[in-house]
Design a protein around this motif. Sequence first.
Motif: not given
Length: 366
Positions: A295-296, A301-302, A320-322, A326-329
């Motif tokens: 995940l890191y 990368y994002l 916003i995708e990044w 980060l919020l979800e995972r």
Amino acid sequence: MHLPLSDDFLSIVLNETPLLDVRAPIEFNKGKFINAVNIPILDDEERRLVGTKYKEAGNAAAIELAESLIKNEGKEKRVALWQEYLKENPDAKLYCFRGGQRSGISQEWLKEANIDITRLKGGYKAFRNFLIQQTEEISAVTPTLILGGPTGSGKTILLNKLQNAIDLEGIANHRGSSFGSFTNAQPSQIDFENNLAYKLIQFHHKDFNKLVLEHESHNIGRTFIPKPVYDNFMQGELVLLQTPLDVRARITYEEYVVSALREYEMLYNDAGLQKWAENVKAGLKRIQKRLGNQLYTQLTYLFDEAYFIHTQSEAKALYIEWITLLLERYYDPMYDYQIQKSPIPIVFQGDEQSVLDFIKKQETKI
């Protein structure tokens, strides 16, 4: 010569009375009060020399050395600076560390210049002790509503719409996350405690039934809420703010990208974007172990891709995708776990308007 003394510390807090601090700068920087200005009678080196003389030869020798260090020109300069401050703040109170010789001499010099000023009885130490005691006593008897919700829910935005709330992150000058630092430094721990005491005492003397606080951990950045006070705060009831993920991502983007980047650009000009990106990358690095390598790597990368595009044009969608990932995972699983383990009873949950309505129904004392 009998000059006025006062230990009405409550009045100073409620009226946010201006204060003239004549301690050395090194003392002032370790801990100060709201609305206090430091115009020292002795600078840091002079204070060190006088302190050494006091230990070696006693009080009389220390006073003699202090007088020789200041001399007539130094005295006139100091009195002139105090006069200038007091013209703008005629109700100011005067203090040194224990309310003794330094503030006493300062008060006498001002009297010689036909200026009356009240000196704090017991000085900084007595006022500080008053604030600590009041914080513990008030927090012990004040019912609290604790505002919770996942990262980006808009808790601080909601708090600022309430009159019976204290913004702990605002006092700490930190957003309360790995990416939460501002470009200007956090207050010292002593300043944080003093400022919290002011807010809590002022709240206590208003006509509200419950105090609303954000659901914080013990630490906010490098400052921390004193344990007895934190334990008192957490005896309250939990209200959960529910905000859709896409809205949370936009709120987080506005705070951690748009607003934060504006700060960096004001401080670093053209280098602001690069400095901001370095700070974000450092935040990711701090939580790498908790994220896990996969995940890191994905988040790094994002962010790098978004930053590269940002150097050329607009990159809002990628940021916003990044943020969403980060919020979800990371943040959401961590917060869900905290809520499951929390002993604080949940009494209400809903969207911003329904939470506001619920809190306001309980706002005023009957």
